[in-house]
Design a protein around this motif. Structure first.
Motif, PDB file in Angstrom:
ATOM      1  N   PHE A 373       0.826  -1.218   0.000  1.00 11.94           N
ATOM      2  CA  PHE A 373       0.000   0.000   0.000  1.00 11.94           C
ATOM      3  C   PHE A 373       0.859   1.267   0.000  1.00 11.94           C
ATOM      4  CE2 PHE A 373       0.807  -1.734   4.142  1.00 11.94           C
ATOM      5  CZ  PHE A 373       1.293  -0.654   4.868  1.00 11.94           C
ATOM      6  N   GLY A 374       0.204   2.395  -0.356  1.00 12.06           N
ATOM      7  CA  GLY A 374       0.860   3.693  -0.320  1.00 12.06           C
ATOM      8  C   GLY A 374       2.148   3.702  -1.105  1.00 12.06           C
ATOM      9  N   GLN A 375       3.214   4.160  -0.436  1.00 13.90           N
ATOM     10  CA  GLN A 375       4.566   4.101  -0.997  1.00 13.90           C
ATOM     11  C   GLN A 375       5.467   3.356  -0.019  1.00 13.90           C
ATOM     12  OE1 GLN A 375       5.994   7.926  -2.440  1.00 13.90           O
ATOM     13  NE2 GLN A 375       3.915   8.567  -2.979  1.00 13.90           N
ATOM     14  N   ARG A 376       4.995   2.230   0.420  1.00 14.68           N
ATOM     15  CA  ARG A 376       5.601   1.445   1.494  1.00 14.68           C
ATOM     16  C   ARG A 376       6.810   0.650   0.987  1.00 14.68           C
ATOM     17  NH1 ARG A 376       4.953   1.143   7.241  1.00 14.68           N
ATOM     18  NH2 ARG A 376       4.789  -1.033   7.918  1.00 14.68           N
ATOM     19  N   GLU A 377       8.000   1.130   1.339  1.00 10.04           N
ATOM     20  CA  GLU A 377       9.231   0.416   1.018  1.00 10.04           C
ATOM     21  C   GLU A 377       9.866  -0.185   2.264  1.00 10.04           C
ATOM     22  OE1 GLU A 377      10.052  -0.151  -1.939  1.00 10.04           O
ATOM     23  OE2 GLU A 377       8.865   1.304  -3.052  1.00 10.04           O
ATOM     24  N   ASP A 378       9.523   0.388   3.433  1.00  4.72           N
ATOM     25  CA  ASP A 378      10.041  -0.092   4.711  1.00  4.72           C
ATOM     26  C   ASP A 378       9.054   0.332   5.793  1.00  4.72           C
ATOM     27  OD1 ASP A 378      10.570   2.651   5.275  1.00  4.72           O
ATOM     28  OD2 ASP A 378      12.591   2.470   4.436  1.00  4.72           O
ATOM     29  N   ALA A 379       9.466   0.184   7.064  1.00  6.37           N
ATOM     30  CA  ALA A 379       8.533   0.414   8.169  1.00  6.37           C
ATOM     31  C   ALA A 379       8.309   1.888   8.493  1.00  6.37           C
ATOM     32  CB  ALA A 379       9.032  -0.305   9.421  1.00  6.37           C
ATOM     33  N   THR A 380       8.931   2.799   7.744  1.00  8.21           N
ATOM     34  CA  THR A 380       8.873   4.214   8.117  1.00  8.21           C
ATOM     35  C   THR A 380       7.737   4.982   7.455  1.00  8.21           C
ATOM     36  OG1 THR A 380      10.394   4.895   6.358  1.00  8.21           O
ATOM     37  CG2 THR A 380      11.374   4.221   8.467  1.00  8.21           C
ATOM     38  N   SER A 381       6.999   4.376   6.518  1.00 11.54           N
ATOM     39  CA  SER A 381       6.027   5.179   5.780  1.00 11.54           C
ATOM     40  C   SER A 381       4.732   4.440   5.483  1.00 11.54           C
ATOM     41  CB  SER A 381       6.630   5.647   4.441  1.00 11.54           C
ATOM     42  OG  SER A 381       6.634   4.594   3.500  1.00 11.54           O
ATOM     43  N   SER A 382       3.699   5.243   5.202  1.00 10.52           N
ATOM     44  CA  SER A 382       2.458   4.850   4.510  1.00 10.52           C
ATOM     45  C   SER A 382       1.407   4.136   5.336  1.00 10.52           C
ATOM     46  CB  SER A 382       2.776   3.986   3.272  1.00 10.52           C
ATOM     47  OG  SER A 382       3.584   4.712   2.367  1.00 10.52           O
ATOM     48  N   LEU A 383       1.661   3.775   6.610  1.00 12.63           N
ATOM     49  CA  LEU A 383       0.568   3.233   7.409  1.00 12.63           C
ATOM     50  C   LEU A 383      -0.559   4.257   7.480  1.00 12.63           C
ATOM     51  CD1 LEU A 383       2.399   1.465  10.391  1.00 12.63           C
ATOM     52  CD2 LEU A 383       1.085   0.364   8.566  1.00 12.63           C
ATOM     53  N   GLY A 384      -1.749   3.846   7.194  1.00 14.12           N
ATOM     54  CA  GLY A 384      -2.911   4.724   7.128  1.00 14.12           C
ATOM     55  C   GLY A 384      -3.359   5.010   5.710  1.00 14.12           C
ATOM     56  N   ASP A 385      -2.463   4.806   4.734  1.00 17.33           N
ATOM     57  CA  ASP A 385      -2.794   5.055   3.329  1.00 17.33           C
ATOM     58  C   ASP A 385      -3.180   3.730   2.675  1.00 17.33           C
ATOM     59  OD1 ASP A 385      -1.963   7.607   3.940  1.00 17.33           O
ATOM     60  OD2 ASP A 385       0.005   7.404   2.986  1.00 17.33           O
ATOM     61  N   TRP A 386      -4.413   3.311   2.878  1.00 15.04           N
ATOM     62  CA  TRP A 386      -4.829   1.957   2.503  1.00 15.04           C
ATOM     63  C   TRP A 386      -5.344   1.900   1.068  1.00 15.04           C
ATOM     64  CZ3 TRP A 386      -2.402  -0.938   5.528  1.00 15.04           C
ATOM     65  CH2 TRP A 386      -2.230  -0.610   6.877  1.00 15.04           C
ATOM     66  N   TYR A 387      -4.417   2.108   0.120  1.00 19.62           N
ATOM     67  CA  TYR A 387      -4.676   1.914  -1.298  1.00 19.62           C
ATOM     68  C   TYR A 387      -3.420   1.302  -1.912  1.00 19.62           C
ATOM     69  CZ  TYR A 387      -2.287   6.442  -1.143  1.00 19.62           C
ATOM     70  OH  TYR A 387      -1.409   7.457  -0.864  1.00 19.62           O
ATOM     71  N   GLU A 388      -3.578   0.479  -2.944  1.00 14.88           N
ATOM     72  CA  GLU A 388      -2.453  -0.279  -3.475  1.00 14.88           C
ATOM     73  C   GLU A 388      -1.414   0.629  -4.127  1.00 14.88           C
ATOM     74  OE1 GLU A 388      -5.586  -0.052  -4.678  1.00 14.88           O
ATOM     75  OE2 GLU A 388      -5.805  -1.560  -6.287  1.00 14.88           O
ATOM     76  N   ASP A 389      -0.165   0.188  -4.042  1.00 15.15           N
ATOM     77  CA  ASP A 389       0.958   0.866  -4.692  1.00 15.15           C
ATOM     78  C   ASP A 389       0.979   0.400  -6.147  1.00 15.15           C
ATOM     79  OD1 ASP A 389       3.359   1.832  -5.636  1.00 15.15           O
ATOM     80  OD2 ASP A 389       4.525   1.233  -3.871  1.00 15.15           O
ATOM     81  N   ARG A 390       0.608   1.286  -7.070  1.00 18.51           N
ATOM     82  CA  ARG A 390       0.502   0.912  -8.478  1.00 18.51           C
ATOM     83  C   ARG A 390       1.860   0.617  -9.108  1.00 18.51           C
ATOM     84  NH1 ARG A 390      -4.418  -0.262 -11.220  1.00 18.51           N
ATOM     85  NH2 ARG A 390      -6.073   0.521  -9.862  1.00 18.51           N
ATOM     86  N   ARG A 391       2.943   1.063  -8.476  1.00 17.06           N
ATOM     87  CA  ARG A 391       4.266   0.699  -8.988  1.00 17.06           C
ATOM     88  C   ARG A 391       4.484  -0.806  -8.847  1.00 17.06           C
ATOM     89  NH1 ARG A 391       7.984   4.014  -5.185  1.00 17.06           N
ATOM     90  NH2 ARG A 391       6.533   2.952  -3.771  1.00 17.06           N
ATOM     91  N   LYS A 392       3.986  -1.378  -7.764  1.00 17.60           N
ATOM     92  CA  LYS A 392       4.156  -2.810  -7.504  1.00 17.60           C
ATOM     93  C   LYS A 392       3.020  -3.646  -8.101  1.00 17.60           C
ATOM     94  CE  LYS A 392       6.508  -1.915  -3.076  1.00 17.60           C
ATOM     95  NZ  LYS A 392       6.510  -2.190  -1.612  1.00 17.60           N
ATOM     96  N   PHE A 393       1.846  -3.020  -8.170  1.00 16.65           N
ATOM     97  CA  PHE A 393       0.666  -3.744  -8.656  1.00 16.65           C
ATOM     98  C   PHE A 393      -0.012  -2.906  -9.744  1.00 16.65           C
ATOM     99  CE2 PHE A 393       1.456  -4.897  -4.242  1.00 16.65           C
ATOM    100  CZ  PHE A 393       1.551  -6.281  -4.341  1.00 16.65           C
ATOM    101  N   PRO A 394       0.541  -2.923 -10.946  1.00 14.40           N
ATOM    102  CA  PRO A 394       0.009  -2.069 -12.031  1.00 14.40           C
ATOM    103  C   PRO A 394      -1.435  -2.371 -12.401  1.00 14.40           C
ATOM    104  CG  PRO A 394       1.636  -3.656 -12.861  1.00 14.40           C
ATOM    105  CD  PRO A 394       1.705  -3.704 -11.366  1.00 14.40           C
TER     106      PRO A 394
END
Length: 545
Positions: A373-394
């Motif tokens: 979700f979001g722009q989640r690459e590690d534990a520091t970001s994106s919790l709360g942004d519950w939409y898929e990361d289109r870079r990973k899931f086009p």
């Protein structure tokens, strides 16, 4: 069915000889009455009580605590009446949606004992539900603050000291302690206490200790039941070497996922008291006139053949009357989770490849864990942004789910809805939605995240909308609701000062509300309430709401 003597043994550990005794009126006494009749005239501190106040002679841990507007904490109670009804009385004074056991007229019978403080009118309803097919009973407490001055004081004796005092205590009450159950036991030889404790990835070790005069407390102040302690306690007279299959066992389990306390005290007489309820160290409830508050439920189980039988009774009770009926008897799917295989480095192609290998091994479900979700690459970001990361899931999650389903596999997904990263779109828009006092320079950001204030209706609505959209968009059949850090700096920024003691409980009620919404909206989605592994292992889970 086993006689009065054995029924008394189940509830209080009676160890008297079954010698008939008579009351002054000529009626046969039960076990408790025979015991009391054999004692000299003694104080309240030695008596067996169903509900114990403080400051009137009983010096053991009380069942409740109240502050009146005049500063008084004295609240002696008198029996006011009782009702007996078929079935289970629903929880309707809980200020939200608490998990509760079910029970129809053919399943159980409910007794409500009404206790009242004659001076102020404050009323406590002690609720007992006894199940017919399972050797268990369920207890909870409702406290009611009447509206206005009781008529028997204000009208009959308007100028008496009692009436004037009553008028100074007839407004808002502050409840600072409310147990779901208090049980006093007769003196027994070699009582042993069983608790479940541990740590992260090392939960629920059975600890057995011999109880002597003094008190032992099992509790959590972490906002969850926690890895460290479990809302369970059992008292037994069985030997430690054979406790699994021999001896009497009285088990207590609080149906609550938040801060709890279960305590056991042995008095100087050898009698034992167990209290179970919301942890009073983090609880202050503001109760205005005309309002009421209801405690969580506590399940009490008796076994005459060790803890193995006790465990089976708990399991059967929860399977039949707590877990949602639609899941009864159904075996969960064998699943494979992406976390250990990929951690945050998930993508459409990697998940499909893993699903193919899992399917060949007989796995039935693939669960997409953290990193989607979001722009989640590690534990520091994106919790709360519950939409898929289109870079990973086009193709979005719908495209991934369709491809996994085409393999004959089910699909599940991971979320952590109670948390937010500072580095997220949600926090940037709503920094005040977090559980910390605005204006303070200090706060704990454990695991690089903060806790959302689920006592706020707008937080609940936001999470409901995001998860509704997520589960509606695809054929998702399993939701892993994680919760990886405990609550710190707990302060409700939209709650008045006098109600800050309610935040912990209101938070938990908010979580239950969202889980209840999801269960109602998506009855075919199995929800697992994970908490860093086993940190949320309390009876409610996600299923019963």
């Amino acid at each position: 069915d086993e006689g009065d003597f054995n029924r008394g043994r189940r509830s209080r550990g009676v160890s008297l000889a079954a010698t008939p005794m008579m009351t002054p009126q000529g009626f046969a006494m039960d076990d408790d009455e025979r015991w009391e009749a054999s004692l000299p005239n003694v104080g309240r501190n030695t008596k067996l009580l169903e509900w114990a106040d403080v400051g009137t002679g009983d010096f053991r841990p009380p069942s409740f605590g109240v502050h009146y507007e005049d500063g008084s904490t004295i609240c002696p109670l008198t029996f006011h009446g009782h009702t007996i009804s078929k079935g289970k009385r629903p929880m309707d004074k809980a200020h939200g949606r608490l998990p509760e056991l079910r029970g129809g007229e053919a399943d159980c019978t409910t007794l409500v004992v009404e206790m009242v403080d004659k001076l102020t009118g404050l009323q406590f309803d002690l609720i007992y539900t006894v199940y017919k097919e399972v050797d268990a009973l369920v207890r909870r407490t409702v406290v009611k603050n009447p509206a206005g001055v009781p008529s028997h004081l204000s009208q009959s004796h308007p100028n008496t000291k009692a009436s004037k005092m009553q008028q100074t205590t007839s407004g808002v009450k502050r409840i600072h302690r409310l147990m779901s159950a208090t049980v006093d036991f007769h003196t027994m030889s070699a009582p042993r206490l069983i608790t479940l404790s541990g740590s992260w990835a090392n939960e629920r070790h059975m600890n057995t200790q011999f109880m002597t005069q003094g008190k032992f407390v099992c509790e959590s102040l972490r906002g969850t039941s926690s890895h460290q302690h479990n809302p369970f306690m059992a008292l037994t007279n069985g030997s430690e070497d054979h406790v699994e299959t021999t001896g009497d066992v009285w088990g207590f389990n609080l149906v609550y996922s938040g801060n709890f306390m279960v305590e056991c005290e042995v008095a100087e007489t050898g009698r034992t008291r167990i209290n179970a309820g919301v942890n009073p160290n983090s609880f202050r409830w503001h109760l205005p006139s005309g309002d009421a508050f209801e405690s969580p439920e506590c399940v009490l189980v008796y076994s005459g053949s060790g803890i193995e039988s006790m465990s089976h009774t708990f399991h059967e009770l929860y399977r039949r009357y707590l877990i949602a009926e639609r899941w009864y008897g159904k075996i969960p799917s064998v699943l494979l989770n992406t976390w250990e295989a990929m951690y945050f480095d998930v993508s459409h192609q990697k998940v499909v490849e893993l699903a193919k290998a899992a399917q060949a091994a007989g796995v039935e479900m693939i669960v997409l864990d953290d990193g989607w979700f979001g722009q989640r690459e590690d534990a520091t970001s994106s919790l709360g942004d519950w939409y898929e990361d289109r870079r990973k899931f086009p193709d979005g999650l719908p495209g991934l789910v369709r491809e996994v389903n085409a393999l004959g596999m089910q699909f599940g997904i991971w979320v952590e809805p109670e948390m937010v990263n500072v580095k997220s779109a949600l926090y940037k828009k709503h920094p005040d939605w977090c559980l910390n006092q605005q204006g303070r320079n200090f706060r704990c950001e454990g695991r690089n995240q903060l806790v959302l204030d689920f006592s706020r209706s707008e937080v609940q609505k936001y999470v409901e909308e995001k998860l509704d959209l997520l589960l509606s968009s695809s054929n998702i059949e399993y939701l892993k609701w994680d919760m990886n850090r405990h609550l710190t700096e707990v302060y409700g920024n939209n709650i008045s000062a006098e109600k800050q003691g309610e935040v912990f409980h209101r938070y938990m009620v908010g979580v239950y509300k969202v889980l209840g919404f999801l269960n109602d909206r998506f009855p075919n989605v199995r929800i697992e309430t994970c908490s860093g592994g086993g940190g949320g292992f309390a009876p409610p889970g996600g299923g019963p709401l």
